[in-house]
Motif scaffolding. Structure first.
Motif, PDB file in Angstrom:
ATOM      1  N   LYS A 151       0.861  -1.156  -0.158  1.00 16.67           N
ATOM      2  CA  LYS A 151      -0.101   0.147  -0.071  1.00 16.67           C
ATOM      3  C   LYS A 151       0.935   1.112  -0.006  1.00 16.67           C
ATOM      4  CE  LYS A 151      -4.195  -1.753   1.855  1.00 16.67           C
ATOM      5  NZ  LYS A 151      -3.853  -3.284   2.256  1.00 16.67           N
ATOM      6  N   PRO A 152       0.614   2.199  -0.928  1.00 17.91           N
ATOM      7  CA  PRO A 152       1.212   3.376  -0.939  1.00 17.91           C
ATOM      8  C   PRO A 152       1.198   4.217   0.569  1.00 17.91           C
ATOM      9  CG  PRO A 152       0.276   3.078  -3.094  1.00 17.91           C
ATOM     10  CD  PRO A 152      -0.314   2.079  -2.161  1.00 17.91           C
ATOM     11  N   LEU A 153       2.194   4.760   0.948  1.00 17.42           N
ATOM     12  CA  LEU A 153       2.432   5.342   2.534  1.00 17.42           C
ATOM     13  C   LEU A 153       2.095   6.859   2.161  1.00 17.42           C
ATOM     14  CD1 LEU A 153       4.672   3.119   4.304  1.00 17.42           C
ATOM     15  CD2 LEU A 153       2.076   3.023   4.193  1.00 17.42           C
ATOM     16  N   LYS A 154       3.263   7.321   1.318  1.00 15.14           N
ATOM     17  CA  LYS A 154       3.656   8.818   1.252  1.00 15.14           C
ATOM     18  C   LYS A 154       4.265   8.965  -0.030  1.00 15.14           C
ATOM     19  CE  LYS A 154       5.185  12.260   4.197  1.00 15.14           C
ATOM     20  NZ  LYS A 154       5.981  12.448   5.835  1.00 15.14           N
ATOM     21  N   ARG A 155       4.220  10.362  -0.289  1.00 12.83           N
ATOM     22  CA  ARG A 155       4.543  10.945  -1.722  1.00 12.83           C
ATOM     23  C   ARG A 155       5.506  11.859  -1.335  1.00 12.83           C
ATOM     24  NH1 ARG A 155       1.132  12.779  -6.787  1.00 12.83           N
ATOM     25  NH2 ARG A 155       2.821  14.170  -7.856  1.00 12.83           N
ATOM     26  N   TYR A 156       6.761  12.211  -1.857  1.00 11.67           N
ATOM     27  CA  TYR A 156       7.668  13.164  -1.451  1.00 11.67           C
ATOM     28  C   TYR A 156       7.824  13.851  -2.710  1.00 11.67           C
ATOM     29  CZ  TYR A 156       8.414   9.817   2.258  1.00 11.67           C
ATOM     30  OH  TYR A 156       8.287   9.198   3.468  1.00 11.67           O
ATOM     31  N   SER A 157       8.186  15.305  -2.547  1.00 10.47           N
ATOM     32  CA  SER A 157       8.647  16.266  -3.486  1.00 10.47           C
ATOM     33  C   SER A 157       9.869  16.019  -4.298  1.00 10.47           C
ATOM     34  CB  SER A 157       8.598  17.822  -3.267  1.00 10.47           C
ATOM     35  OG  SER A 157       9.691  18.009  -2.203  1.00 10.47           O
ATOM     36  N   PRO A 158      10.043  16.242  -5.249  1.00  9.69           N
ATOM     37  CA  PRO A 158      11.462  16.094  -6.077  1.00  9.69           C
ATOM     38  C   PRO A 158      12.677  16.768  -5.198  1.00  9.69           C
ATOM     39  CG  PRO A 158       9.936  16.846  -7.532  1.00  9.69           C
ATOM     40  CD  PRO A 158       9.231  17.232  -6.475  1.00  9.69           C
ATOM     41  N   THR A 159      12.278  17.892  -4.359  1.00 12.67           N
ATOM     42  CA  THR A 159      13.448  18.557  -3.524  1.00 12.67           C
ATOM     43  C   THR A 159      13.649  17.695  -2.131  1.00 12.67           C
ATOM     44  OG1 THR A 159      11.966  20.060  -2.907  1.00 12.67           O
ATOM     45  CG2 THR A 159      13.273  20.710  -4.747  1.00 12.67           C
ATOM     46  N   THR A 160      12.870  16.955  -1.777  1.00 13.35           N
ATOM     47  CA  THR A 160      12.782  16.010  -0.407  1.00 13.35           C
ATOM     48  C   THR A 160      14.414  15.019  -0.802  1.00 13.35           C
ATOM     49  OG1 THR A 160      10.633  15.952  -0.172  1.00 13.35           O
ATOM     50  CG2 THR A 160      11.919  14.414   1.106  1.00 13.35           C
ATOM     51  N   LYS A 161      15.255  15.461   0.170  1.00 16.97           N
ATOM     52  CA  LYS A 161      16.485  14.735   0.080  1.00 16.97           C
ATOM     53  C   LYS A 161      16.115  13.412   0.756  1.00 16.97           C
ATOM     54  CE  LYS A 161      19.576  18.632   0.965  1.00 16.97           C
ATOM     55  NZ  LYS A 161      19.233  19.414  -0.366  1.00 16.97           N
ATOM     56  N   PRO A 162      16.806  12.442   0.164  1.00 14.10           N
ATOM     57  CA  PRO A 162      16.656  11.085   0.476  1.00 14.10           C
ATOM     58  C   PRO A 162      16.751  10.664   1.877  1.00 14.10           C
ATOM     59  CG  PRO A 162      17.758  11.176  -1.679  1.00 14.10           C
ATOM     60  CD  PRO A 162      17.657  12.485  -1.113  1.00 14.10           C
ATOM     61  N   GLU A 163      17.892  11.343   2.218  1.00 12.31           N
ATOM     62  CA  GLU A 163      18.234  10.984   3.913  1.00 12.31           C
ATOM     63  C   GLU A 163      17.066  11.616   4.792  1.00 12.31           C
ATOM     64  OE1 GLU A 163      20.694  14.439   2.045  1.00 12.31           O
ATOM     65  OE2 GLU A 163      20.302  12.343   1.702  1.00 12.31           O
ATOM     66  N   SER A 164      16.112  12.635   4.411  1.00 12.17           N
ATOM     67  CA  SER A 164      15.039  12.962   5.053  1.00 12.17           C
ATOM     68  C   SER A 164      13.973  11.835   5.367  1.00 12.17           C
ATOM     69  CB  SER A 164      14.670  14.650   5.031  1.00 12.17           C
ATOM     70  OG  SER A 164      14.089  14.622   3.409  1.00 12.17           O
ATOM     71  N   ILE A 165      13.948  10.928   4.258  1.00 14.49           N
ATOM     72  CA  ILE A 165      13.113   9.975   4.282  1.00 14.49           C
ATOM     73  C   ILE A 165      13.301   8.810   5.208  1.00 14.49           C
ATOM     74  CG2 ILE A 165      11.655   8.426   2.765  1.00 14.49           C
ATOM     75  CD1 ILE A 165      12.529  10.200   0.664  1.00 14.49           C
ATOM     76  N   LYS A 166      14.426   8.779   5.851  1.00 13.68           N
ATOM     77  CA  LYS A 166      14.840   7.683   6.672  1.00 13.68           C
ATOM     78  C   LYS A 166      13.856   7.434   7.559  1.00 13.68           C
ATOM     79  CE  LYS A 166      19.477   6.547   8.560  1.00 13.68           C
ATOM     80  NZ  LYS A 166      20.578   6.861   9.029  1.00 13.68           N
ATOM     81  N   LYS A 167      13.484   8.346   8.497  1.00 14.35           N
ATOM     82  CA  LYS A 167      12.573   7.958   9.562  1.00 14.35           C
ATOM     83  C   LYS A 167      11.240   7.205   9.241  1.00 14.35           C
ATOM     84  CE  LYS A 167      13.885  11.397  12.987  1.00 14.35           C
ATOM     85  NZ  LYS A 167      15.204  10.497  13.372  1.00 14.35           N
ATOM     86  N   ASP A 168      10.633   7.723   7.777  1.00 14.22           N
ATOM     87  CA  ASP A 168       9.460   7.039   7.451  1.00 14.22           C
ATOM     88  C   ASP A 168       9.881   5.608   6.815  1.00 14.22           C
ATOM     89  OD1 ASP A 168       8.154   9.346   7.923  1.00 14.22           O
ATOM     90  OD2 ASP A 168       8.145  10.148   5.587  1.00 14.22           O
ATOM     91  N   ILE A 169      11.047   5.340   6.294  1.00 15.80           N
ATOM     92  CA  ILE A 169      11.498   4.029   6.053  1.00 15.80           C
ATOM     93  C   ILE A 169      11.735   3.186   7.209  1.00 15.80           C
ATOM     94  CG2 ILE A 169      13.153   2.869   5.057  1.00 15.80           C
ATOM     95  CD1 ILE A 169      13.632   4.977   3.084  1.00 15.80           C
ATOM     96  N   GLU A 170      12.117   3.699   8.393  1.00 15.31           N
ATOM     97  CA  GLU A 170      12.089   2.975   9.327  1.00 15.31           C
ATOM     98  C   GLU A 170      10.889   2.397  10.059  1.00 15.31           C
ATOM     99  OE1 GLU A 170      14.914   5.541  11.616  1.00 15.31           O
ATOM    100  OE2 GLU A 170      16.733   4.448  11.283  1.00 15.31           O
ATOM    101  N   LYS A 171      10.063   3.314   9.894  1.00 16.09           N
ATOM    102  CA  LYS A 171       8.722   3.246  10.539  1.00 16.09           C
ATOM    103  C   LYS A 171       7.985   2.406   9.783  1.00 16.09           C
ATOM    104  CE  LYS A 171       4.547   5.776  11.445  1.00 16.09           C
ATOM    105  NZ  LYS A 171       3.662   7.196  11.617  1.00 16.09           N
ATOM    106  N   ALA A 172       8.132   2.250   8.430  1.00 21.37           N
ATOM    107  CA  ALA A 172       7.350   1.090   7.629  1.00 21.37           C
ATOM    108  C   ALA A 172       8.022  -0.216   7.548  1.00 21.37           C
ATOM    109  CB  ALA A 172       7.640   1.764   5.990  1.00 21.37           C
ATOM    110  N   LEU A 173       9.420  -0.304   8.078  1.00 23.36           N
ATOM    111  CA  LEU A 173      10.072  -1.336   8.249  1.00 23.36           C
ATOM    112  C   LEU A 173       9.684  -2.010   9.343  1.00 23.36           C
ATOM    113  CD1 LEU A 173      13.497  -0.483   6.816  1.00 23.36           C
ATOM    114  CD2 LEU A 173      11.969  -2.104   5.904  1.00 23.36           C
ATOM    115  N   ASN A 174       9.205  -1.274  10.341  1.00 23.31           N
ATOM    116  CA  ASN A 174       8.702  -1.979  11.837  1.00 23.31           C
ATOM    117  C   ASN A 174       7.455  -1.874  11.834  1.00 23.31           C
ATOM    118  OD1 ASN A 174      11.412  -1.935  12.758  1.00 23.31           O
ATOM    119  ND2 ASN A 174      11.544   0.092  12.970  1.00 23.31           N
ATOM    120  N   ALA A 175       6.517  -1.661  10.924  1.00 19.90           N
ATOM    121  CA  ALA A 175       4.987  -1.753  11.029  1.00 19.90           C
ATOM    122  C   ALA A 175       4.716  -3.170  10.656  1.00 19.90           C
ATOM    123  CB  ALA A 175       4.470  -1.015   9.802  1.00 19.90           C
TER     124      ALA A 175
END
Length: 161
Positions: A137-161
Motif C-alpha cells: 500500500k502506498p504510504l507517502k509521496r515526497y517532492s522532488p526536492t525532498t532529500k533521500p536522507e530526510s525519508i529515513k525515519k519514514d522508511i524505518e517506521k514502515a520497516l517496523n510496521a
C-alpha cells in the motif's frame, strides 16, 4: 488479498518484464530519475538508503524519465552505466518511461491516483518519490526536492510496521 501495486509490471533496461510482486513483503521507494538534472546528486542519497536498509527488506526502484526538460537523453544502457559509474547505483533501474500524460506508465497512474500531489496530480519534476509499505500500500509521496536522507525515519517506521 494482494495489494494492487503487486499487479503491475515494468521492463528493466534490457526489456525483461519485472513484476512488482517480486517485491512483496518489502518496503519500496519508487523514484523517477534523470541523469542530467540539478537533482541528480540524489542518486547518492538513494544508494545510501538502499545500502543501509537493503538487508532489512527495503528496495529502491528507479524509473528514468525524459519528460522534464530532456534531462534523461541517454539510452537505457547509457543511463545504467552513468548511474553505476557516477553514483555507484546498485539498486534496480527500469526502462525509461513517461510519468505524466496519456502514455504515463500504469504504475505512475496508480501512484498518482492513490497519493495525489499538491494542487495537481501530475509528477512535477524528476526525483518525485513514493514510499510503499510491506503490504504493497502506498504510504507517502515526497517532492522532488525532498532529500533521500530526510525519508529515513519514514522508511524505518514502515520497516517496523
Amino acid at each position: 488479498m494482494s495489494a494492487q501495486f503487486y499487479n503491475y509490471t515494468a521492463e528493466n533496461p534490457q526489456g525483461e518484464e519485472i513484476s512488482m510482486s517480486d517485491f512483496e513483503g518489502k518496503v519500496v521507494l519508487i523514484v523517477n530519475t534523470a541523469t542530467q538534472c540539478g537533482l541528480t546528486p540524489q542518486f547518492d542519497g538513494l544508494e545510501n538508503l538502499y545500502q543501509e536498509f537493503k538487508d532489512k527488506e527495503f528496495i529502491v526502484l528507479g524509473f528514468p524519465c525524459n519528460q522534464f526538460a530532456g534531462q534523461e537523453p541517454l539510452s537505457n544502457d547509457e543511463m545504467v552505466s552513468a548511474c553505476r559509474l557516477n553514483h555507484g547505483v546498485t539498486f534496480p533501474l527500469f526502462k525509461k518511461i513517461d510519468v505524466n500524460g496519456g502514455d504515463a506508465h500504469p504504475i505512475y497512474k496508480y501512484l498518482k491516483d492513490v497519493l495525489p500531489g499538491t494542487l495537481v496530480n501530475a509528477i512535477k519534476w524528476n526525483f518525485t518519490k513514493f514510499l510503499i509499505g510491506k503490504d504493497g500500500k502506498p504510504l507517502k509521496r515526497y517532492s522532488p526536492t525532498t532529500k533521500p536522507e530526510s525519508i529515513k525515519k519514514d522508511i524505518e517506521k514502515a520497516l517496523n510496521a
